[in-house]
Design an enzyme around this catalytic site. Structure first.
Site, PDB file in Angstrom:
ATOM      1  N   HIS A  53     -14.785 -69.823  37.009  1.00 17.28           N
ATOM      2  CA  HIS A  53     -15.635 -71.012  37.022  1.00 17.28           C
ATOM      3  C   HIS A  53     -15.077 -72.165  37.876  1.00 17.28           C
ATOM      4  O   HIS A  53     -15.718 -72.625  38.814  1.00 17.28           O
ATOM      5  CB  HIS A  53     -15.807 -71.539  35.594  1.00 17.28           C
ATOM      6  CG  HIS A  53     -16.167 -70.493  34.585  1.00 17.28           C
ATOM      7  ND1 HIS A  53     -17.452 -70.004  34.438  1.00 17.28           N
ATOM      8  CD2 HIS A  53     -15.402 -69.852  33.666  1.00 17.28           C
ATOM      9  CE1 HIS A  53     -17.461 -69.100  33.466  1.00 17.28           C
ATOM     10  NE2 HIS A  53     -16.236 -68.985  32.981  1.00 17.28           N
TER      11      HIS A  53
HETATM   12  O1  RIB Z   1     -17.069 -72.643  30.347  1.00 11.53           O
HETATM   13  C1  RIB Z   1     -16.066 -72.483  31.317  1.00 11.53           C
HETATM   14  C2  RIB Z   1     -15.224 -73.724  31.430  1.00 11.53           C
HETATM   15  O2  RIB Z   1     -14.578 -73.990  30.184  1.00 11.53           O
HETATM   16  C3  RIB Z   1     -14.075 -73.576  32.443  1.00 11.53           C
HETATM   17  O3  RIB Z   1     -13.733 -74.831  32.950  1.00 11.53           O
HETATM   18  C4  RIB Z   1     -12.971 -73.046  31.589  1.00 11.53           C
HETATM   19  O4  RIB Z   1     -11.682 -73.313  32.163  1.00 11.53           O
HETATM   20  C5  RIB Z   1     -13.161 -73.839  30.333  1.00 11.53           C
HETATM   21  O5  RIB Z   1     -12.547 -75.122  30.525  1.00 11.53           O
END
Ligand code: RIB
Ligand code: CA
Length: 309
Positions: free
Chosen positions: A235
């Site tokens: 992500h």
């Molecule tokens: O949902 C994914 C996000 O939440 C990413 O930033 C992961 O590192 C967590 O922080």
């Protein structure tokens, strides 16, 4: 830029991209509780910068819980350390002796040009910055955050982890009037750390490349167990990639609100893609990703950092 993060396996890759691409200048790193407790996310940020061979970038710890309610970490995804998988026991720099919000304020005020805030965890630190120091807002070029989704969530059926962890903070940021880019699950789930990607990390032949391969191997095992997905979506580095090269993501301007009181939907990002509500667009929402361009940016940065000096 300032990177606010909660390392976290994908935050770790985002930090490497941020310090590894020569087009970016990381003024500082701030940490927030999220994937793990604040002490662990802070230690992990220091570890990743040490692994990358970066010194002189200040790291400051921020909020250890959301604005409202209690913290629930994502130990099922990131492990007890927050960066389970590789052995990351190495000397690290000292954490700055100021709160993250104060470091953000100083860096923004002292910068000769407006600063981009890249937020990769719950938005608690960013929200507090905007509330305590509204005078810095004109000097913030843009907030680019990984969070939310135009579709479903990953922590609740309609809630993404960063937003669900601190919905009030997200609401403050989204109502700030600042230029905002949202990198949601709807695009991050297109960037999957497949076996080929893991082999490419390992094939770099550097300790950093091997650490990335081991991080993604652990991350993959967690996503397979928790979601039945064989390849984990990375992500956070997509938010950094979007700052390096805006063409990596396709965005549309849309009204985005955060549900604060829904019985089943608290923390959902309500993205009005078809302008049904009549609300003014407040966010540039990522709706497309150039997956190959993204991986090329990240792999090039990791290769550059791991190359013998
Ligand atoms: O949902 C994914 C996000 O939440 C990413 O930033 C992961 O590192 C967590 O922080
Ligand atoms: Ca994160």
């Amino acid at each position: 830029m300032i990177v606010d993060c909660d390392p976290g396996h994908d935050d770790a890759l985002a930090l490497l991209l941020a310090v590894g691409d020569p087009r970016l200048r990381v003024l500082g790193v701030t940490t927030v509780a999220g994937n793990q407790t604040l002490d662990k996310t802070t230690r992990n940020a220091l570890r990743m910068l040490a692994l990358a061979g970066v010194d002189g970038v200040p790291v400051a710890a921020g909020c250890d819980r959301p604005l409202v309610g209690e913290l629930t970490v994502a130990e099922n995804i990131h492990g007890a350390s927050g960066l389970d998988g590789p052995d990351l026991d190495l000397p690290v720099a000292e954490v700055a002796d100021v709160h993250a919000v104060e470091l953000m304020r100083r860096l923004i005020v002292e910068s000769a040009e407006p600063v981009t805030l890249v937020a990769l965890g719950p938005l608690t630190n960013v929200a507090l910055l905007l509330r305590r120091h509204p005078e810095v807002a004109p000097r913030v070029r843009r907030v680019v955050f990984m969070g939310g989704s135009t579709e479903r969530g990953n922590t609740t059926p309609y809630g993404e982890f960063n937003i669900v962890t601190d919905p009030e903070a997200a609401d403050i940021v989204l109502r700030s009037g600042l230029p905002i880019t949202m990198i949601g699950l709807n695009v991050t789930h297109q960037a999957l750390a497949t076996e080929q990607i893991i082999a490419e990390f390992r094939g770099l032949g550097t300790r950093l490349g091997t650490v990335c391969a081991e991080l993604m191997t652990f991350f993959a095992s967690a996503y397979l167990r928790e979601f039945g997905l064989p390849h984990p979506p990375v992500h956070d580095p997509i938010a950094v990639a979007a700052v390096i090269d805006a063409s990596v993501v396709r965005t549309v301007a849309a009204p985005v609100a955060v549900e604060l009181t829904g019985t089943y939907t608290r923390g959902a990002t309500v993205v009005d893609l078809h302008h049904r509500t009549g609300a003014a667009p407040n966010v540039d929402v990522a709706v497309g990703l150039d997956v190959d361009a993204f991986w090329d940016l990240l792999m090039t940065a990791v290769r550059r950092l791991g190359a013998p000096a």
